[in-house]
Scaffold this motif. Structure first.
Motif, PDB file in Angstrom:
ATOM      1  N   LYS A  77       0.834  -1.192   0.000  1.00  0.00           N
ATOM      2  CA  LYS A  77       0.000   0.000   0.000  1.00  0.00           C
ATOM      3  C   LYS A  77       0.879   1.256   0.000  1.00  0.00           C
ATOM      4  O   LYS A  77       1.363   1.692   1.047  1.00  0.00           O
ATOM      5  N   PRO A  78       1.104   1.870  -1.179  1.00  0.00           N
ATOM      6  CA  PRO A  78       1.966   3.066  -1.234  1.00  0.00           C
ATOM      7  C   PRO A  78       1.497   4.203  -0.326  1.00  0.00           C
ATOM      8  O   PRO A  78       2.335   4.916   0.255  1.00  0.00           O
ATOM      9  N   LEU A  79       0.170   4.378  -0.177  1.00  0.00           N
ATOM     10  CA  LEU A  79      -0.303   5.464   0.666  1.00  0.00           C
ATOM     11  C   LEU A  79      -0.031   5.197   2.141  1.00  0.00           C
ATOM     12  O   LEU A  79       0.149   6.141   2.928  1.00  0.00           O
ATOM     13  N   LEU A  80       0.027   3.956   2.520  1.00  0.00           N
ATOM     14  CA  LEU A  80       0.376   3.623   3.903  1.00  0.00           C
ATOM     15  C   LEU A  80       1.823   4.011   4.185  1.00  0.00           C
ATOM     16  O   LEU A  80       2.163   4.470   5.286  1.00  0.00           O
ATOM     17  N   ILE A  81       2.666   3.857   3.169  1.00  0.00           N
ATOM     18  CA  ILE A  81       4.073   4.271   3.299  1.00  0.00           C
ATOM     19  C   ILE A  81       4.163   5.796   3.336  1.00  0.00           C
ATOM     20  O   ILE A  81       4.843   6.383   4.192  1.00  0.00           O
ATOM     21  N   LEU A 103      -1.219   5.576  11.549  1.00  0.00           N
ATOM     22  CA  LEU A 103      -0.838   4.601  10.534  1.00  0.00           C
ATOM     23  C   LEU A 103       0.584   4.113  10.765  1.00  0.00           C
ATOM     24  O   LEU A 103       1.447   4.855  11.249  1.00  0.00           O
ATOM     25  N   PHE A 104       0.822   2.881  10.380  1.00  0.00           N
ATOM     26  CA  PHE A 104       2.101   2.220  10.650  1.00  0.00           C
ATOM     27  C   PHE A 104       2.521   1.468   9.384  1.00  0.00           C
ATOM     28  O   PHE A 104       1.964   0.421   9.061  1.00  0.00           O
ATOM     29  N   LYS A 105       3.466   2.029   8.654  1.00  0.00           N
ATOM     30  CA  LYS A 105       3.914   1.372   7.423  1.00  0.00           C
ATOM     31  C   LYS A 105       4.676   0.099   7.762  1.00  0.00           C
ATOM     32  O   LYS A 105       5.209  -0.054   8.872  1.00  0.00           O
ATOM     33  N   ARG A 417     -10.118  -6.133  -3.556  1.00  0.00           N
ATOM     34  CA  ARG A 417      -9.213  -5.073  -3.133  1.00  0.00           C
ATOM     35  C   ARG A 417      -9.731  -4.466  -1.839  1.00  0.00           C
ATOM     36  O   ARG A 417     -10.931  -4.386  -1.599  1.00  0.00           O
ATOM     37  N   THR A 418      -8.789  -4.026  -1.005  1.00  0.00           N
ATOM     38  CA  THR A 418      -9.129  -3.216   0.163  1.00  0.00           C
ATOM     39  C   THR A 418      -8.886  -1.748  -0.178  1.00  0.00           C
ATOM     40  O   THR A 418      -8.369  -1.417  -1.256  1.00  0.00           O
ATOM     41  N   ASP A 419      -9.256  -0.858   0.735  1.00  0.00           N
ATOM     42  CA  ASP A 419      -9.030   0.574   0.512  1.00  0.00           C
ATOM     43  C   ASP A 419      -7.544   0.877   0.436  1.00  0.00           C
ATOM     44  O   ASP A 419      -6.692  -0.005   0.608  1.00  0.00           O
ATOM     45  N   ASP A 420      -7.193   2.118   0.208  1.00  0.00           N
ATOM     46  CA  ASP A 420      -5.802   2.502  -0.038  1.00  0.00           C
ATOM     47  C   ASP A 420      -4.888   2.284   1.155  1.00  0.00           C
ATOM     48  O   ASP A 420      -3.659   2.309   1.009  1.00  0.00           O
TER      49      ASP A 420
END
Length: 474
Positions: A77-81, A103-105, A417-420
């Motif tokens: 998940k790029p947005l999590l990063i 949030l925790f990448k 798919r899950t959300d972003d």
């Protein structure tokens, strides 16, 4: 000559035979069906025809008890990063198991693998090597955020009532391909979070109960089937004793009428007697080659325990057991509320090589096409860190990942798919009832037709729900 309306005219022998031909055929068919019914009652695990042509003949379910973190294994998940350590930009569920923070990448890197381009974490290098055999379902969801309810739902379709497990339903629907073995075996199951209810036949006849080999808290090498051997007397004496006991029990049945408990006892004694010959041989791996042992990681103390569970699963499955479950424990091995950074690599290292080895071994033996391998836990984890530290994740039943291989599913495929940020399933959602319906479909069973009447109503594994996920079927 005319006959009064109340008098039947005579019928010639030729006309009688012509008119009654179907009747004679019906009598013959009725006799044959009665013989089949009697045979089924005598051996409830006899092979039964599926509802339609199956894609798979058997299932191996690899249960990761505790809830693996999809964010650190298979969900890139790029947005999590990008938004690491920021608040989740949308509402959390009304009911949560524990409090979560920002949030925790993932602390680990992801890469794409194979022609499929599946994103897989560096924690699973061996599974990355078989990426093109894997079919990911990335939109699983459930309704229970507690281990006990979620595991019961995964195994039985109900998170609050005692219901037959999916292995029991499959044995009930198809029987076993080996009359000397059960239709359902569970290797080193956990006694936590439902315990025996997770492999119970419940109100189905006792013959469809899961047969346990050891528990999750013991070494697989020490695991046995309880009371399998009787070293006090030989098989001839045991056979005589069993025949006498069964005469008494059947006399009791004749006097009292149907009694599921007593009938189940008769069947279990008979199966246990037959298992004495075959089961110990299957649980001994002395005949396996050195290459096979290395493939499953039996040469490494880190992987040998779960590797042996996977190898035993292949041996039992190959010998005709319809449903084999192998649990990775002890107990909540994947429940990383804390200690994620050190604990998750340990859990992954123990199962990565054995699971990839099982898939590779089945494929090399020509068994993968007819054997469905299912991997996963009772739920996933949150994209936010467990409150108080950035070293763990909370339970998340709202969106998580499982994967399959072989058995009629599309290799190299990804569904849903899950959300972003990976919190909620948002596209092509798959409930546990849908998963169960699909598993039965792959075995040639219509989940709406596979029913059993108990307490005045018809029950099924999928209750009153469930839709087959056609998109993952090859």
């Amino acid at each position: 000559m005319k006959y009064p309306h109340y008098q039947t005219p005579p019928v010639s022998r030729r006309d009688m035979l012509k008119a009654c031909g179907c009747g004679f055929g019906g009598l013959a068919l009725s006799s044959l069906l009665q013989e089949e019914l009697v045979a089924a009652q005598a051996n409830p695990l006899a092979v039964k025809a599926p509802h339609f042509a199956p894609k798979a003949k058997r299932i191996i379910f690899l249960h990761m008890h505790g809830g693996p973190s999809q964010h650190d294994l298979f969900e890139y998940k790029p947005l999590l990063i990008r938004d690491d350590n920021k608040p989740l930009p949308f509402a959390k569920p009304d009911v949560q198991f524990n409090e979560t923070g920002n949030l925790f990448k993932s602390p680990w890197d992801f890469k794409q693998h194979g022609q499929s381009g599946h994103w897989i974490s560096e924690l699973m290098p061996n599974l990355a090597g078989v990426a093109d055999d894997l079919c990911f379902v990335r939109s699983m969801y459930g309704t229970n955020a507690a281990h006990g309810g979620a595991i019961l739902a995964m195994n039985t379709g109900s998170d609050r009532f005692v219901r037959p497990s999916m292995g029991s339903w499959i044995a009930y629907g198809l029987g076993t391909d080996n009359e000397d073995l059960p239709g359902f075996i569970t290797i080193c199951p956990s006694y936590q979070h439902g315990g025996v209810q997770n492999y119970s036949a419940a109100f189905l006849p006792a013959a469809y109960n899961g047969t346990a080999i050891g528990t999750a808290r013991m070494s697989t090498a020490d695991a046995t089937i309880d009371f399998l051997e009787n070293r006090a007397v030989g098989t001839n004496v045991q056979r005589t004793e069993l025949d006498l006991l069964q005469r008494w029990q059947r006399r009791q049945l004749a006097a009292t009428g149907p009694d599921l408990a007593l009938e189940g006892r008769i069947e279990s004694y008979e199966l246990a007697f037959r298992m004495q010959t075959e089961a110990p041989e299957l649980m001994s791996i002395h005949g396996e080659s050195e290459a096979t042992r290395k493939l499953y990681g039996l040469d490494d103390p880190l992987t040998s325990d779960f590797g042996l569970r996977c190898l035993l699963a292949r041996r039992f499955s190959e010998s005709g057991v319809r449903f084999v479950q192998a649990t990775h424990g002890p107990d909540t091995k994947w429940d990383h509320h804390s200690g994620l950074i050190t604990g998750l690599p340990q859990s992954c290292a123990e199962i990565d090589k054995p699971v990839a080895g099982l898939i590779t071994d089945l494929k090399s033996r020509g068994l993968l096409d007819e054997t469905l391998v299912l991997w996963g836990g009772e739920f996933g984890r949150t994209p936010g860190a467990e409150a108080g530290a950035r070293n763990g994740r909370d339970h998340n039943p709202h969106g998580y990942t499982m994967f399959m291989a072989g058995g009629g599913v599309k290799p190299g495929h990804s569904h849903g798919r899950t959300d972003d940020y990976g919190y909620y399933a948002v596209e092509d959602k798959v409930h546990i009832h849908d998963l169960h319906a699909t598993l039965l479909h792959l075995l040639g069973l219509d989940h709406e037709r596979l029913t059993y009447k108990s307490q005045g109503r018809d029950f099924r594994l999928t209750d009153v729900a469930g839709v087959v996920v056609d998109d993952i079927i090859a």
